[in-house]
Design an enzyme around this catalytic site. Structure first.
Site, PDB file in Angstrom:
ATOM      1  N   ARG A   1       6.115  24.627  55.348  1.00 35.73           N
ATOM      2  CA  ARG A   1       6.157  23.511  54.488  1.00 35.73           C
ATOM      3  C   ARG A   1       7.379  23.087  54.188  1.00 35.73           C
ATOM      4  O   ARG A   1       8.364  23.699  53.899  1.00 35.73           O
ATOM      5  CB  ARG A   1       5.373  23.844  53.454  1.00 35.73           C
ATOM      6  CG  ARG A   1       5.262  22.802  52.335  1.00 35.73           C
ATOM      7  CD  ARG A   1       5.750  23.038  51.024  1.00 35.73           C
ATOM      8  NE  ARG A   1       6.099  22.254  49.805  1.00 35.73           N
ATOM      9  CZ  ARG A   1       6.758  21.782  48.833  1.00 35.73           C
ATOM     10  NH1 ARG A   1       8.109  22.560  49.073  1.00 35.73           N
ATOM     11  NH2 ARG A   1       6.610  21.211  47.786  1.00 35.73           N
TER      12      ARG A   1
ATOM     13  N   GLY B   1       9.098  20.232  51.638  1.00 38.68           N
ATOM     14  CA  GLY B   1       9.160  19.502  50.444  1.00 38.68           C
ATOM     15  C   GLY B   1       9.845  18.127  50.487  1.00 38.68           C
ATOM     16  O   GLY B   1      10.037  17.508  51.582  1.00 38.68           O
ATOM     17  N   ASP B   2       9.869  17.615  49.504  1.00 36.34           N
ATOM     18  CA  ASP B   2      10.888  16.384  49.195  1.00 36.34           C
ATOM     19  C   ASP B   2      12.407  16.281  49.328  1.00 36.34           C
ATOM     20  O   ASP B   2      12.905  15.409  49.838  1.00 36.34           O
ATOM     21  CB  ASP B   2      10.495  15.583  47.772  1.00 36.34           C
ATOM     22  CG  ASP B   2      10.791  16.552  46.675  1.00 36.34           C
ATOM     23  OD1 ASP B   2      10.621  17.871  46.588  1.00 36.34           O
ATOM     24  OD2 ASP B   2      11.509  16.009  45.732  1.00 36.34           O
TER      25      ASP B   2
ATOM     26  N   GLY C   1       7.265  18.388  44.844  1.00 40.11           N
ATOM     27  CA  GLY C   1       7.797  17.652  45.813  1.00 40.11           C
ATOM     28  C   GLY C   1       6.850  16.814  46.563  1.00 40.11           C
ATOM     29  O   GLY C   1       7.054  15.718  46.944  1.00 40.11           O
TER      30      GLY C   1
ATOM     31  N   THR D   1      13.576  16.809  41.054  1.00 43.75           N
ATOM     32  CA  THR D   1      13.238  18.285  41.301  1.00 43.75           C
ATOM     33  C   THR D   1      11.736  18.087  40.663  1.00 43.75           C
ATOM     34  O   THR D   1      11.168  17.330  39.961  1.00 43.75           O
ATOM     35  CB  THR D   1      13.928  18.924  40.368  1.00 43.75           C
ATOM     36  OG1 THR D   1      13.718  18.768  39.034  1.00 43.75           O
ATOM     37  CG2 THR D   1      15.284  18.937  40.915  1.00 43.75           C
ATOM     38  N   GLY D   2      11.031  19.216  41.023  1.00 44.52           N
ATOM     39  CA  GLY D   2       9.412  19.174  40.602  1.00 44.52           C
ATOM     40  C   GLY D   2       8.496  19.449  41.966  1.00 44.52           C
ATOM     41  O   GLY D   2       8.969  19.547  43.065  1.00 44.52           O
TER      42      GLY D   2
ATOM     43  N   THR E   1      14.783  23.731  42.042  1.00 45.97           N
ATOM     44  CA  THR E   1      15.638  23.041  42.834  1.00 45.97           C
ATOM     45  C   THR E   1      16.892  22.533  42.215  1.00 45.97           C
ATOM     46  O   THR E   1      17.015  22.621  40.895  1.00 45.97           O
ATOM     47  CB  THR E   1      14.889  21.732  43.318  1.00 45.97           C
ATOM     48  OG1 THR E   1      13.726  22.017  44.246  1.00 45.97           O
ATOM     49  CG2 THR E   1      15.854  20.509  44.326  1.00 45.97           C
TER      50      THR E   1
HETATM   51  N1  ASP Z   1      10.844  19.493  44.937  1.00 49.62           N
HETATM   52  C1  ASP Z   1      10.968  20.902  45.336  1.00 49.62           C
HETATM   53  C2  ASP Z   1       9.653  20.952  46.339  1.00 49.62           C
HETATM   54  O1  ASP Z   1       8.927  20.608  46.205  1.00 49.62           O
HETATM   55  C3  ASP Z   1      10.705  22.278  44.606  1.00 49.62           C
HETATM   56  C4  ASP Z   1      11.223  21.813  43.181  1.00 49.62           C
HETATM   57  O2  ASP Z   1      12.107  20.975  42.791  1.00 49.62           O
HETATM   58  O3  ASP Z   1      10.800  22.487  42.393  1.00 49.62           O
HETATM   59  O4  ASP Z   1      10.047  21.575  47.662  1.00 49.62           O
END
Ligand code: ASP
Length: 367
Positions: A239, A241-242, A265, A262-263, A211
């Site tokens: 789906r 995410g956050d 979500g 990021t990460g 992200t």
């Molecule tokens: N946070 C994002 C999600 O879960 C993906 C990411 O940041 O890697 O969609």
């Protein structure tokens, strides 16, 4: 009318009282306390700053340039900045060239938030549009809504003059086909498992997230932010995410600061992570301390979450990555990440002195 008092956030002492010292110690390594104590806050060289995930060197530089030279509001500067990554086919986690869902469709999530008006816009699960962050900005500016999803979001974008673009590239099609050939029956239940993708960049990596978040502070003290992504690779169609959820993948309060994630979500959603980071800054934390606080909260939640999904908890710590980024109204900024080898995790920052990478604090250092 009496002045509203600032919210009482749990201090470490209060938290100890609530959950008990033993429980807290189980997820808070001594090395973290030490890191926090000697944490010297990162400070912008002037009044303007933009920070982002490590893939945002160009994005932060552009955001600062636009705020300084064109007096763009920070939210628009952030949206334009992340546009560089949205159109980069080599970034497998955002926009063009982002990894698709189970069915091979690239669906994008994006949101932005404007400090001065405390307004926000977002699009979730939008297809065929190259710059979802710009669509989110239109949702914010041109409607009274905040979230548009799926075909409705795409129709709105087309109505606004955005053009349809094929976002799946040859490279991501091959990675997806390889994933398809190797997928297991319980793949939906174990989203943290290895995907063994064909692409050498991803080989051996856990199922990839990616992200870009960008938070920006303008010379007049106003704040804004934006987060944009193709989300979890090979997700179940539908789906989100956050990233398109205000308070989760991003949040800003013009009196205090701006933050994003990021990460994984799902963890940023369950913790209301970006909102929490901003509220911790309101309570007096530096941006780095606030990010670490939110990660500790996520750690606690992951330990409980592991009762239904053991993969959430590995080697006595969360089994997933999550990073928060934050800027405070006074020009302090920082970032902290859940896991990693000390010194190896970076975020991008640009201010009046130029752009650079800086090191994230790590909650659970690995060897
Ligand atoms: N946070 C994002 C999600 O879960 C993906 C990411 O940041 O890697 O969609």
């Amino acid at each position: 009318m009496s002045k509203p008092s600032s919210p009482k956030m749990p201090t470490r002492r209060r938290l100890l009282k609530t959950v008990g010292a033993g429980a807290l110690a189980s997820f808070l390594p001594a090395s973290v306390i030490a890191t926090e104590k000697k944490d010297s806050p990162h400070r912008a060289s002037g009044k303007t700053v933009a920070i982002s995930s490590g893939n945002g060197m160009g994005a932060t530089a552009l955001a600062v340039k636009l705020m300084l030279e064109q007096k763009l509001r920070p939210v628009s500067a952030a949206v334009q900045g992340v546009g560089l990554v949205e159109k980069d086919p080599n970034d497998l986690s955002v926009g063009l060239g982002g990894l698709p869902d189970e069915n091979g469709r690239v669906t994008l999530d994006s949101a932005c938030m404007d400090g001065p008006t405390h307004n926000a816009g977002s699009v979730g699960c939008i297809q065929d549009i190259l710059h979802p962050a710009q669509v989110a900005e239109r949702v914010m500016d041109c409607t009274d809504h905040i979230n548009l999803v799926g075909p409705g979001a795409k129709n709105f974008a087309l109505e606004q003059g955005f053009k349809e673009t094929e976002l799946l590239t040859e490279r991501t099609r091959k990675i997806w086909q390889k994933w398809l050939a190797n997928r297991t029956e319980d793949d939906r239940l174990w989203p943290l498992g290895d995907v063994n993708p064909a692409d050498p960049i991803l080989q051996g990596e856990a199922r990839p997230w990616g992200t870009i978040h960008c938070s920006a502070l303008a010379p007049d003290g106003s704040l804004g932010c934006c987060t944009t992504t193709s989300g979890l690779a090979f997700k179940i169609p539908g789906r989100i995410g956050d990233s398109p959820l205000i308070g989760c993948g991003l949040y800003c309060d013009n009196e205090i600061g701006s933050a994003g994630a990021t990460g994984r979500g799902e963890a940023a959603i369950l913790s209301g992570g970006s909102w929490l980071v901003v509220e911790r800054m309101r309570a007096g934390d530096t941006p780095t301390q606030a990010c670490l606080y939110a990660l500790r909260r996520v750690t606690e939640q992951a330990e409980r979450g592991a009762r239904w999904q053991p993969a959430l908890w590995k080697d006595g710590r969360p089994g997933f990555g999550l990073t928060f980024y934050a800027v405070r109204k006074d020009g302090l900024y920082g970032s902290a990440t859940m896991l990693g080898k000390p010194g190896t995790q970076h975020f991008a920052v640009a201010d009046e002195q130029g752009s650079r990478k800086e090191t994230c604090s790590i909650l659970h250092p690995t060897g």
